[in-house]
Design a protein around this motif. Structure first.
Motif, PDB file in Angstrom:
ATOM      1  N   TRP A  16       0.948  -1.144  -0.039  1.00 35.87           N
ATOM      2  CA  TRP A  16       0.035  -0.062  -0.043  1.00 35.87           C
ATOM      3  C   TRP A  16       1.117   1.302  -0.079  1.00 35.87           C
ATOM      4  CZ3 TRP A  16      -4.822  -0.725   3.681  1.00 35.87           C
ATOM      5  CH2 TRP A  16      -5.345  -1.820   3.368  1.00 35.87           C
ATOM      6  N   VAL A  17       0.520   2.168  -0.915  1.00 36.17           N
ATOM      7  CA  VAL A  17       1.474   3.265  -1.014  1.00 36.17           C
ATOM      8  C   VAL A  17       0.889   4.580  -0.707  1.00 36.17           C
ATOM      9  CG1 VAL A  17       2.833   2.163  -2.841  1.00 36.17           C
ATOM     10  CG2 VAL A  17       0.893   3.624  -3.404  1.00 36.17           C
ATOM     11  N   PHE A  18       1.722   5.456   0.077  1.00 37.33           N
ATOM     12  CA  PHE A  18       1.056   6.849   0.323  1.00 37.33           C
ATOM     13  C   PHE A  18       1.938   7.768  -0.560  1.00 37.33           C
ATOM     14  CE2 PHE A  18       1.452  10.391   3.091  1.00 37.33           C
ATOM     15  CZ  PHE A  18      -0.063  10.789   3.114  1.00 37.33           C
ATOM     16  N   HIS A  19       1.168   8.947  -1.096  1.00 34.14           N
ATOM     17  CA  HIS A  19       1.867   9.621  -1.917  1.00 34.14           C
ATOM     18  C   HIS A  19       2.106  10.972  -1.493  1.00 34.14           C
ATOM     19  CE1 HIS A  19       1.736  12.723  -5.352  1.00 34.14           C
ATOM     20  NE2 HIS A  19       2.944  12.378  -5.371  1.00 34.14           N
ATOM     21  N   VAL A  20       3.443  11.514  -1.330  1.00 32.47           N
ATOM     22  CA  VAL A  20       3.648  12.852  -0.817  1.00 32.47           C
ATOM     23  C   VAL A  20       4.501  13.808  -1.930  1.00 32.47           C
ATOM     24  CG1 VAL A  20       4.716  14.439   0.895  1.00 32.47           C
ATOM     25  CG2 VAL A  20       3.955  11.793   1.434  1.00 32.47           C
ATOM     26  N   GLY A  21       3.988  14.864  -2.276  1.00 35.15           N
ATOM     27  CA  GLY A  21       4.544  15.879  -3.061  1.00 35.15           C
ATOM     28  C   GLY A  21       5.091  16.973  -2.145  1.00 35.15           C
ATOM     29  N   THR A  22       6.484  17.029  -2.220  1.00 37.95           N
ATOM     30  CA  THR A  22       7.013  17.900  -1.191  1.00 37.95           C
ATOM     31  C   THR A  22       7.640  19.142  -1.591  1.00 37.95           C
ATOM     32  OG1 THR A  22       9.129  16.783  -1.640  1.00 37.95           O
ATOM     33  CG2 THR A  22       8.052  16.009   0.347  1.00 37.95           C
ATOM     34  N   SER A  23       6.883  19.564  -2.755  1.00 40.40           N
ATOM     35  CA  SER A  23       7.285  21.022  -3.387  1.00 40.40           C
ATOM     36  C   SER A  23       7.957  21.062  -4.716  1.00 40.40           C
ATOM     37  CB  SER A  23       7.987  21.991  -2.582  1.00 40.40           C
ATOM     38  OG  SER A  23       9.147  21.447  -2.256  1.00 40.40           O
ATOM     39  N   GLY A  24       7.860  19.915  -5.575  1.00 35.38           N
ATOM     40  CA  GLY A  24       8.589  20.106  -6.962  1.00 35.38           C
ATOM     41  C   GLY A  24       7.438  20.598  -7.719  1.00 35.38           C
ATOM     42  N   CYS A  25       7.661  20.594  -9.163  1.00 33.47           N
ATOM     43  CA  CYS A  25       7.007  21.179 -10.163  1.00 33.47           C
ATOM     44  C   CYS A  25       5.506  20.623 -10.437  1.00 33.47           C
ATOM     45  CB  CYS A  25       7.675  21.385 -11.462  1.00 33.47           C
ATOM     46  SG  CYS A  25       7.755  19.893 -12.224  1.00 33.47           S
ATOM     47  N   ALA A  33       0.197   9.823 -10.609  1.00 31.36           N
ATOM     48  CA  ALA A  33      -1.342   9.626 -10.733  1.00 31.36           C
ATOM     49  C   ALA A  33      -1.450   8.878 -12.178  1.00 31.36           C
ATOM     50  CB  ALA A  33      -1.872  11.133 -11.113  1.00 31.36           C
ATOM     51  N   ASP A  34      -0.776   8.921 -13.044  1.00 31.35           N
ATOM     52  CA  ASP A  34      -0.707   7.881 -14.400  1.00 31.35           C
ATOM     53  C   ASP A  34      -0.675   6.368 -13.851  1.00 31.35           C
ATOM     54  OD1 ASP A  34      -1.406   9.694 -16.268  1.00 31.35           O
ATOM     55  OD2 ASP A  34       0.795   9.477 -16.968  1.00 31.35           O
ATOM     56  N   CYS A  35       0.092   6.116 -12.759  1.00 28.15           N
ATOM     57  CA  CYS A  35       0.435   4.737 -12.631  1.00 28.15           C
ATOM     58  C   CYS A  35      -0.845   4.206 -11.735  1.00 28.15           C
ATOM     59  CB  CYS A  35       1.429   4.715 -11.354  1.00 28.15           C
ATOM     60  SG  CYS A  35       3.317   4.965 -11.999  1.00 28.15           S
ATOM     61  N   LEU A  36      -1.493   5.154 -11.002  1.00 25.65           N
ATOM     62  CA  LEU A  36      -2.535   4.962 -10.240  1.00 25.65           C
ATOM     63  C   LEU A  36      -3.943   4.714 -11.004  1.00 25.65           C
ATOM     64  CD1 LEU A  36      -1.485   6.533  -7.059  1.00 25.65           C
ATOM     65  CD2 LEU A  36      -1.178   4.415  -7.453  1.00 25.65           C
ATOM     66  N   THR A  37      -3.904   5.191 -11.992  1.00 31.19           N
ATOM     67  CA  THR A  37      -5.371   5.303 -12.784  1.00 31.19           C
ATOM     68  C   THR A  37      -5.343   4.410 -13.682  1.00 31.19           C
ATOM     69  OG1 THR A  37      -4.239   7.276 -13.966  1.00 31.19           O
ATOM     70  CG2 THR A  37      -6.016   7.559 -12.154  1.00 31.19           C
ATOM     71  N   PRO A  38      -6.653   4.219 -14.437  1.00 34.71           N
ATOM     72  CA  PRO A  38      -6.797   2.996 -15.362  1.00 34.71           C
ATOM     73  C   PRO A  38      -5.646   2.819 -16.447  1.00 34.71           C
ATOM     74  CG  PRO A  38      -8.635   4.302 -15.049  1.00 34.71           C
ATOM     75  CD  PRO A  38      -7.579   4.999 -14.427  1.00 34.71           C
ATOM     76  N   ARG A  39      -4.720   3.585 -17.145  1.00 37.10           N
ATOM     77  CA  ARG A  39      -3.887   3.199 -18.116  1.00 37.10           C
ATOM     78  C   ARG A  39      -3.018   2.243 -17.455  1.00 37.10           C
ATOM     79  NH1 ARG A  39      -0.630   6.722 -22.183  1.00 37.10           N
ATOM     80  NH2 ARG A  39       0.162   5.020 -23.425  1.00 37.10           N
ATOM     81  N   PHE A  40      -2.424   2.658 -16.462  1.00 36.75           N
ATOM     82  CA  PHE A  40      -1.270   1.769 -16.095  1.00 36.75           C
ATOM     83  C   PHE A  40      -1.923   0.733 -15.119  1.00 36.75           C
ATOM     84  CE2 PHE A  40       1.208   4.927 -18.124  1.00 36.75           C
ATOM     85  CZ  PHE A  40       1.995   4.026 -18.801  1.00 36.75           C
ATOM     86  N   ASP A  41      -2.688   1.276 -14.172  1.00 41.58           N
ATOM     87  CA  ASP A  41      -3.431   0.347 -13.550  1.00 41.58           C
ATOM     88  C   ASP A  41      -3.066  -0.491 -12.323  1.00 41.58           C
ATOM     89  OD1 ASP A  41      -5.816  -0.699 -11.987  1.00 41.58           O
ATOM     90  OD2 ASP A  41      -6.337  -2.084 -13.660  1.00 41.58           O
ATOM     91  N   VAL A  42      -2.003   0.048 -11.673  1.00 39.12           N
ATOM     92  CA  VAL A  42      -0.938  -0.797 -10.607  1.00 39.12           C
ATOM     93  C   VAL A  42      -1.774  -1.542  -9.679  1.00 39.12           C
ATOM     94  CG1 VAL A  42       0.999   0.541 -10.983  1.00 39.12           C
ATOM     95  CG2 VAL A  42      -0.372   1.136  -9.306  1.00 39.12           C
ATOM     96  N   GLU A  43      -3.063  -1.181  -9.396  1.00 38.58           N
ATOM     97  CA  GLU A  43      -3.872  -1.980  -8.438  1.00 38.58           C
ATOM     98  C   GLU A  43      -4.070  -3.360  -8.852  1.00 38.58           C
ATOM     99  OE1 GLU A  43      -6.674   0.361  -6.771  1.00 38.58           O
ATOM    100  OE2 GLU A  43      -7.812  -1.273  -5.912  1.00 38.58           O
ATOM    101  N   ARG A  44      -3.773  -3.592 -10.102  1.00 38.68           N
ATOM    102  CA  ARG A  44      -3.856  -5.051 -10.825  1.00 38.68           C
ATOM    103  C   ARG A  44      -2.686  -5.976 -10.287  1.00 38.68           C
ATOM    104  NH1 ARG A  44      -1.732  -4.623 -16.652  1.00 38.68           N
ATOM    105  NH2 ARG A  44      -0.928  -2.790 -16.318  1.00 38.68           N
ATOM    106  N   PHE A  45      -1.667  -5.329  -9.850  1.00 40.12           N
ATOM    107  CA  PHE A  45      -0.586  -5.860  -9.386  1.00 40.12           C
ATOM    108  C   PHE A  45      -0.557  -5.950  -7.677  1.00 40.12           C
ATOM    109  CE2 PHE A  45       1.269  -3.739 -13.161  1.00 40.12           C
ATOM    110  CZ  PHE A  45       1.037  -5.053 -13.912  1.00 40.12           C
ATOM    111  N   GLY A  46      -1.608  -5.375  -7.162  1.00 42.99           N
ATOM    112  CA  GLY A  46      -1.783  -5.122  -5.491  1.00 42.99           C
ATOM    113  C   GLY A  46      -1.199  -3.985  -5.175  1.00 42.99           C
ATOM    114  N   LYS A  48      -1.575  -0.245  -4.033  1.00 44.01           N
ATOM    115  CA  LYS A  48      -2.844   0.399  -3.784  1.00 44.01           C
ATOM    116  C   LYS A  48      -2.517   1.675  -3.068  1.00 44.01           C
ATOM    117  CE  LYS A  48      -6.794  -0.410  -0.715  1.00 44.01           C
ATOM    118  NZ  LYS A  48      -7.813   0.372  -1.264  1.00 44.01           N
ATOM    119  N   LEU A  49      -3.272   2.811  -3.458  1.00 47.90           N
ATOM    120  CA  LEU A  49      -3.009   4.159  -2.923  1.00 47.90           C
ATOM    121  C   LEU A  49      -3.933   4.265  -1.413  1.00 47.90           C
ATOM    122  CD1 LEU A  49      -1.821   7.040  -3.225  1.00 47.90           C
ATOM    123  CD2 LEU A  49      -4.199   7.535  -4.335  1.00 47.90           C
ATOM    124  N   VAL A  50      -3.281   4.590  -0.670  1.00 44.11           N
ATOM    125  CA  VAL A  50      -3.890   4.786   0.581  1.00 44.11           C
ATOM    126  C   VAL A  50      -3.881   6.306   1.081  1.00 44.11           C
ATOM    127  CG1 VAL A  50      -3.874   2.493   1.537  1.00 44.11           C
ATOM    128  CG2 VAL A  50      -2.170   4.067   2.013  1.00 44.11           C
TER     129      VAL A  50
END
Ligand code: SF4
Length: 146
Positions: A16-25, A33-46, A48-50
Motif C-alpha cells: 500500500w502506497v502513500f504519495h507525498v509531493g514535497t514541493s516539486g513542479c 497519478a498515471d500509475c494509479l489510474t486505469p491506463r497503467f492500473d497498478v492496483e492489478r498488481f496489488g 494500492k493508494l491509501v
C-alpha cells in the motif's frame, strides 16, 4: 520468525502506497497519478493508494523538501509502520535537481528523513519526470530488497 516471513510475503504481494509531493513542479505527481489510474492500473498488481501514512507500506515522494513541509514530512514518515520504505520519484527527490541551492528548500527527502530515522530504506528513480513504468519498477526493486 514465521510472523516476519508471512508479513514480508504479504507486503511484497500487496504494498500500500502513500504519495507525498514535497514541493516539486508537480509533473512527477502527474506521472504517479498515471500509475494509479486505469491506463497503467497498478492496483492489478496489488499496489494500492491509501490516504494515510499510518496505513502505508511505501511512501512515494516527489520533489525536494521545502522548509515549510520539512516537519510535516518527518511526522508523516514516523507515522508509517516499520519497515519504513520510500521511492524517491524524479531527479528533484533524488538529488534536488533544479532546486539545488534554492533558499526555500531544506534538502533532498532522504537527508531530511534520515535525521529522524537512520534505518529508513530508499530506492531512487531518476528522470524529469520519470515514466510510470520506471516508478513501478522502483517499487518492485524496493520490495525485492526485503
Ligand atoms: S524531477 Fe522534474 S518533473 Fe519532477 S518535480 Fe523535479 S522538475 Fe518537476
Amino acid at each position: 520468525m514465521l510472523t516476519k516471513s508471512i508479513f514480508t510475503r504479504a507486503l511484497k504481494r500487496s504494498p500500500w502506497v502513500f504519495h507525498v509531493g514535497t514541493s516539486g513542479c508537480n509533473n512527477c505527481d502527474i506521472e504517479i497519478a498515471d500509475c494509479l489510474t486505469p491506463r497503467f492500473d497498478v492496483e492489478r498488481f496489488g499496489i494500492k493508494l491509501v490516504g494515510s501514512p499510518r496505513h502505508a507500506d511505501v511512501m512515494l515522494i516527489s520533489g525536494p523538501v521545502s522548509r515549510a513541509c520539512r516537519e510535516v514530512l518527518q511526522q508523516a514518515w514516523l507515522d508509517m509502520p516499520q519497515p519504513r520504505l520510500a521511492v524517491m520519484v524524479g531527479v528533484c527527490a533524488c538529488s534536488m535537481g533544479a532546486y539545488k541551492d534554492a533558499y526555500s528548500v531544506s534538502g533532498p527527502p532522504d537527508k531530511v528523513l534520515r535525521e529522524v530515522d537512520p534505518d529508513a530504506r530508499f530506492v531512487y528513480v531518476p528522470g524529469c519526470p520519470p515514466k510510470p513504468e520506471t516508478i513501478v519498477m522502483g517499487i518492485v526493486k524496493l520490495l525485492g530488497s526485503l
